[in-house]
Scaffold this motif. Structure first.
Motif, PDB file in Angstrom:
ATOM      1  N   SER A 299      -4.306   6.020  12.389  1.00 43.58           N
ATOM      2  CA  SER A 299      -2.834   6.213  11.967  1.00 43.58           C
ATOM      3  C   SER A 299      -2.667   8.259  12.804  1.00 43.58           C
ATOM      4  O   SER A 299      -3.377   9.013  13.142  1.00 43.58           O
ATOM      5  CB  SER A 299      -4.159   6.522  10.832  1.00 43.58           C
ATOM      6  OG  SER A 299      -2.661   7.327   9.712  1.00 43.58           O
TER       7      SER A 299
ATOM      8  N   VAL B   6      -4.042   6.978   5.515  1.00 43.22           N
ATOM      9  CA  VAL B   6      -4.811   7.102   6.442  1.00 43.22           C
ATOM     10  C   VAL B   6      -5.319   5.524   6.719  1.00 43.22           C
ATOM     11  O   VAL B   6      -5.735   5.262   7.619  1.00 43.22           O
ATOM     12  CB  VAL B   6      -6.077   8.310   7.078  1.00 43.22           C
ATOM     13  CG1 VAL B   6      -7.129   7.633   8.006  1.00 43.22           C
ATOM     14  CG2 VAL B   6      -5.284   9.124   7.176  1.00 43.22           C
ATOM     15  N   TYR B   7      -6.480   4.998   5.716  1.00 43.80           N
ATOM     16  CA  TYR B   7      -7.208   3.921   5.559  1.00 43.80           C
ATOM     17  C   TYR B   7      -6.847   2.833   6.159  1.00 43.80           C
ATOM     18  O   TYR B   7      -6.844   2.178   6.618  1.00 43.80           O
ATOM     19  CB  TYR B   7      -7.516   3.369   4.399  1.00 43.80           C
ATOM     20  CG  TYR B   7      -8.534   2.690   4.345  1.00 43.80           C
ATOM     21  CD1 TYR B   7      -9.636   1.896   4.680  1.00 43.80           C
ATOM     22  CD2 TYR B   7      -8.331   1.544   3.457  1.00 43.80           C
ATOM     23  CE1 TYR B   7     -10.393   1.373   4.507  1.00 43.80           C
ATOM     24  CE2 TYR B   7      -8.305   0.154   3.907  1.00 43.80           C
ATOM     25  CZ  TYR B   7      -9.871   0.016   4.749  1.00 43.80           C
ATOM     26  OH  TYR B   7     -10.274  -1.325   4.000  1.00 43.80           O
ATOM     27  N   PHE B   8      -4.750   3.252   4.901  1.00 39.85           N
ATOM     28  CA  PHE B   8      -4.399   1.165   5.213  1.00 39.85           C
ATOM     29  C   PHE B   8      -2.947   1.536   6.420  1.00 39.85           C
ATOM     30  O   PHE B   8      -2.505   0.768   6.863  1.00 39.85           O
ATOM     31  CB  PHE B   8      -3.014   1.202   4.276  1.00 39.85           C
ATOM     32  CG  PHE B   8      -4.048   0.932   2.716  1.00 39.85           C
ATOM     33  CD1 PHE B   8      -4.172  -0.462   2.815  1.00 39.85           C
ATOM     34  CD2 PHE B   8      -4.290   2.264   1.888  1.00 39.85           C
ATOM     35  CE1 PHE B   8      -5.382  -0.833   1.843  1.00 39.85           C
ATOM     36  CE2 PHE B   8      -4.963   1.488   0.648  1.00 39.85           C
ATOM     37  CZ  PHE B   8      -5.304   0.284   0.834  1.00 39.85           C
ATOM     38  N   SER B   9      -3.131   2.444   6.882  1.00 44.18           N
ATOM     39  CA  SER B   9      -2.611   2.917   8.356  1.00 44.18           C
ATOM     40  C   SER B   9      -3.178   2.733   9.749  1.00 44.18           C
ATOM     41  O   SER B   9      -2.699   3.314  10.923  1.00 44.18           O
ATOM     42  CB  SER B   9      -1.191   3.896   8.421  1.00 44.18           C
ATOM     43  OG  SER B   9      -1.814   5.006   8.560  1.00 44.18           O
TER      44      SER B   9
ATOM     45  N   GLY C 269      -6.702   4.004  10.249  1.00 41.80           N
ATOM     46  CA  GLY C 269      -7.943   4.741  10.206  1.00 41.80           C
ATOM     47  C   GLY C 269      -8.154   5.202  11.029  1.00 41.80           C
ATOM     48  O   GLY C 269      -6.724   6.098  11.272  1.00 41.80           O
ATOM     49  N   CYS C 270      -8.774   5.650  12.084  1.00 39.88           N
ATOM     50  CA  CYS C 270      -9.071   5.801  13.555  1.00 39.88           C
ATOM     51  C   CYS C 270      -7.541   6.142  14.199  1.00 39.88           C
ATOM     52  O   CYS C 270      -7.317   7.307  14.693  1.00 39.88           O
ATOM     53  CB  CYS C 270     -10.002   6.332  14.195  1.00 39.88           C
ATOM     54  SG  CYS C 270     -11.877   6.314  13.055  1.00 39.88           S
TER      55      CYS C 270
ATOM     56  N   THR D 178      -6.345   9.770   2.558  1.00 41.96           N
ATOM     57  CA  THR D 178      -7.753   9.073   2.846  1.00 41.96           C
ATOM     58  C   THR D 178      -6.579   7.687   2.597  1.00 41.96           C
ATOM     59  O   THR D 178      -6.995   6.925   4.046  1.00 41.96           O
ATOM     60  CB  THR D 178      -8.257   9.794   1.996  1.00 41.96           C
ATOM     61  OG1 THR D 178      -8.726  10.618   2.000  1.00 41.96           O
ATOM     62  CG2 THR D 178      -9.557   8.632   2.423  1.00 41.96           C
ATOM     63  N   ALA D 179      -6.196   7.305   1.559  1.00 36.28           N
ATOM     64  CA  ALA D 179      -5.365   6.337   1.719  1.00 36.28           C
ATOM     65  C   ALA D 179      -4.561   5.783   2.865  1.00 36.28           C
ATOM     66  O   ALA D 179      -4.903   4.549   2.765  1.00 36.28           O
ATOM     67  CB  ALA D 179      -4.914   5.750   0.229  1.00 36.28           C
TER      68      ALA D 179
ATOM     69  N   PRO E  23       0.671  -0.916   0.297  1.00 40.58           N
ATOM     70  CA  PRO E  23       0.028   0.228  -0.183  1.00 40.58           C
ATOM     71  C   PRO E  23       0.871   1.547  -0.279  1.00 40.58           C
ATOM     72  O   PRO E  23       0.647   2.290  -0.552  1.00 40.58           O
ATOM     73  CB  PRO E  23      -1.070   0.134   1.144  1.00 40.58           C
ATOM     74  CG  PRO E  23      -1.169  -1.168   1.812  1.00 40.58           C
ATOM     75  CD  PRO E  23       0.270  -1.887   0.920  1.00 40.58           C
TER      76      PRO E  23
ATOM     77  N   LEU F 209      -3.662  10.993   9.544  1.00 40.95           N
ATOM     78  CA  LEU F 209      -4.846  11.647  10.475  1.00 40.95           C
ATOM     79  C   LEU F 209      -4.801  13.030  10.530  1.00 40.95           C
ATOM     80  O   LEU F 209      -5.211  13.655  10.419  1.00 40.95           O
ATOM     81  CB  LEU F 209      -5.505  11.452  12.038  1.00 40.95           C
ATOM     82  CG  LEU F 209      -6.501  11.066  11.663  1.00 40.95           C
ATOM     83  CD1 LEU F 209      -7.544  11.097  10.508  1.00 40.95           C
ATOM     84  CD2 LEU F 209      -7.649  10.793  12.904  1.00 40.95           C
TER      85      LEU F 209
ATOM     86  N   TYR G 276      -4.142  15.825   8.213  1.00 39.51           N
ATOM     87  CA  TYR G 276      -5.148  16.952   7.262  1.00 39.51           C
ATOM     88  C   TYR G 276      -5.102  17.810   7.557  1.00 39.51           C
ATOM     89  O   TYR G 276      -5.687  18.678   6.923  1.00 39.51           O
ATOM     90  CB  TYR G 276      -6.181  16.132   7.309  1.00 39.51           C
ATOM     91  CG  TYR G 276      -6.992  14.548   7.044  1.00 39.51           C
ATOM     92  CD1 TYR G 276      -7.634  15.130   5.419  1.00 39.51           C
ATOM     93  CD2 TYR G 276      -6.922  14.081   7.229  1.00 39.51           C
ATOM     94  CE1 TYR G 276      -7.884  13.900   4.842  1.00 39.51           C
ATOM     95  CE2 TYR G 276      -7.369  12.589   7.003  1.00 39.51           C
ATOM     96  CZ  TYR G 276      -8.155  12.716   5.792  1.00 39.51           C
ATOM     97  OH  TYR G 276      -8.063  11.123   4.660  1.00 39.51           O
TER      98      TYR G 276
END
Length: 122
Positions: A102, A94-97, A99-100, A91-92, A49, A105, A108
């Motif tokens: 990460s 954050v998702y792959f590391s 989520g909340c 966003t990708a 990723p 985050l 942003y």
């Protein structure tokens, strides 16, 4: 929607080129830090990723670097495209590391500040 009269096209172009350079530095930084953290902390996570996201960012960054050299580029559309693609990549990440949970985050906030510096106040 046009840029404010106090901001010239040359200033916007300089800011967008600065964003391109900042993105190159970010790609290199993430690549190096990811490998250092993986080795030092002995974490086992997939680098696929990370490579996919960095590859995506590198491709669109090279595209914008090229497009900003052309005189006919609509700078406002270019700015919106760059910022939108950055949000997608972030966003990708954050998702792959996690989520909340990460660590990405908080980026942003930085990206919103940078967007505010580049885009018009409207």
């Amino acid at each position: 929607m046009t840029f404010e009269s106090s901001i010239t096209g040359a200033e916007i172009k300089d800011r967008l080129l600065w964003l391109v350079r900042l993105r190159w530095a970010g790609c290199i930084g993430v690549l190096i830090v990811t490998h250092i953290i993986r080795e030092i902390a002995d974490l086992t996570f997939s680098l696929i990723p990370v490579y996919l996201i960095l590859g995506f960012v590198a491709v669109y960054n090279a595209y914008f670097q090229y497009k900003l050299k052309l005189p006919s580029e609509d700078l406002q559309k270019c700015a919106i495209k760059q910022i939108s693609l950055d949000f997608i990549a972030l966003t990708a990440a954050v998702y792959f590391s996690g989520g909340c949970d990460s660590p990405f985050l908080y980026y942003y906030i930085f990206h919103i500040v940078i967007s505010g510096m580049i885009l018009p106040k409207k």
